[in-house]
Design an enzyme around this catalytic site. Sequence first.
Site, PDB file in Angstrom:
ATOM      1  N   SER A 144       0.854  -1.191   0.000  1.00 30.99           N
ATOM      2  CA  SER A 144       0.000   0.000   0.000  1.00 30.99           C
ATOM      3  C   SER A 144       0.885   1.235   0.000  1.00 30.99           C
ATOM      4  O   SER A 144       2.060   1.176   0.401  1.00 30.99           O
ATOM      5  CB  SER A 144      -0.883   0.004   1.255  1.00 30.99           C
ATOM      6  OG  SER A 144      -1.501   1.259   1.454  1.00 30.99           O
ATOM      7  N   TYR A 157      -1.379  -0.169  10.351  1.00 32.39           N
ATOM      8  CA  TYR A 157      -1.533  -0.549   8.952  1.00 32.39           C
ATOM      9  C   TYR A 157      -0.300  -0.135   8.156  1.00 32.39           C
ATOM     10  O   TYR A 157       0.230  -0.919   7.355  1.00 32.39           O
ATOM     11  CB  TYR A 157      -2.785   0.119   8.382  1.00 32.39           C
ATOM     12  CG  TYR A 157      -3.135  -0.296   6.975  1.00 32.39           C
ATOM     13  CD1 TYR A 157      -3.752  -1.517   6.724  1.00 32.39           C
ATOM     14  CD2 TYR A 157      -2.862   0.532   5.890  1.00 32.39           C
ATOM     15  CE1 TYR A 157      -4.092  -1.897   5.433  1.00 32.39           C
ATOM     16  CE2 TYR A 157      -3.186   0.159   4.595  1.00 32.39           C
ATOM     17  CZ  TYR A 157      -3.805  -1.059   4.367  1.00 32.39           C
ATOM     18  OH  TYR A 157      -4.126  -1.444   3.091  1.00 32.39           O
ATOM     19  N   LYS A 161       2.223  -2.695   6.207  1.00 31.91           N
ATOM     20  CA  LYS A 161       2.459  -2.655   4.764  1.00 31.91           C
ATOM     21  C   LYS A 161       3.917  -2.359   4.441  1.00 31.91           C
ATOM     22  O   LYS A 161       4.422  -2.778   3.387  1.00 31.91           O
ATOM     23  CB  LYS A 161       1.528  -1.638   4.113  1.00 31.91           C
ATOM     24  CG  LYS A 161       0.053  -2.061   4.132  1.00 31.91           C
ATOM     25  CD  LYS A 161      -0.168  -3.401   3.438  1.00 31.91           C
ATOM     26  CE  LYS A 161      -1.636  -3.767   3.312  1.00 31.91           C
ATOM     27  NZ  LYS A 161      -1.839  -5.053   2.591  1.00 31.91           N
TER      28      LYS A 161
END
Length: 262
Positions: A144, A157, A161
């Site tokens: 991401s 998150y 990633k």
Amino acid sequence: MAGRLEGKVIGITGGASGMGLAFGEAFAREGASVLIVDLNEDAAKKAVEGIVEAGGSAAYAVANVVDRTQVVAAVQTAVTEFGRLDVWFNNAGYNAPMQFLDITEENFRRVLDINALGVLIGTQEAAKQMVAQGQGGKIINTSSIAGREGFPTFAPYSASKAAVISLTQSGAKALAKHEITVNAFAPGVVATPLWDKLDEDLYAIGDIQSRGTALNEYEKGIIRGRMAHPKDIVGTALFLASEDSDYMTAQCIMIDGGMTLV
């Protein structure tokens, strides 16, 4: 005329909806046999039915990507149904936004487990099958823009990633001797059903002022001037799954409309 993936067997986690489903459908259109791996059995069945009705070849397996036993079983389902495994797509992901100072150990561990540990387990078990076959293969990981840039309400998150990118590089170095390539791609803001829940989460923690505005808020600053849709990412997925990317490994392709400049 044969498709770009004719004869290939591809497994994809999180394949029953969103980007994963779009990828699976595209792989099947290009001649691959697709294994949809998902926690939602009803959605996985529906995805397979849609692919088969369109003339493609598909099966499904229900698996939690952090449960090694279930991942092993999913890999074996591909082998049982289609005879082999050529490409494994670690696509399943999870996000639970929290303000930075409110992040809990439970939140951090859950996000890292699914997004990073799940990639490690999937890569290991798929690679073991590919090594046993002796004909190489491809591992593809969904990272991401958050893996390149930290976000205050997405800290776990972002960390997970970034870990995906590191695991991609480590896996590529470890598996090169087996003719297995490992690459990743990093999408930005993509309009998928996951954003519906994300919108509610962001509203609940005060990151957006009104429900239904998260996508518009987060697409600001994209050079292409709009958010992505799954179809915008499909071409990159096909490239990474096909022979076109045979000489590429250990890379992470940014496909975010110019949202992050690195």
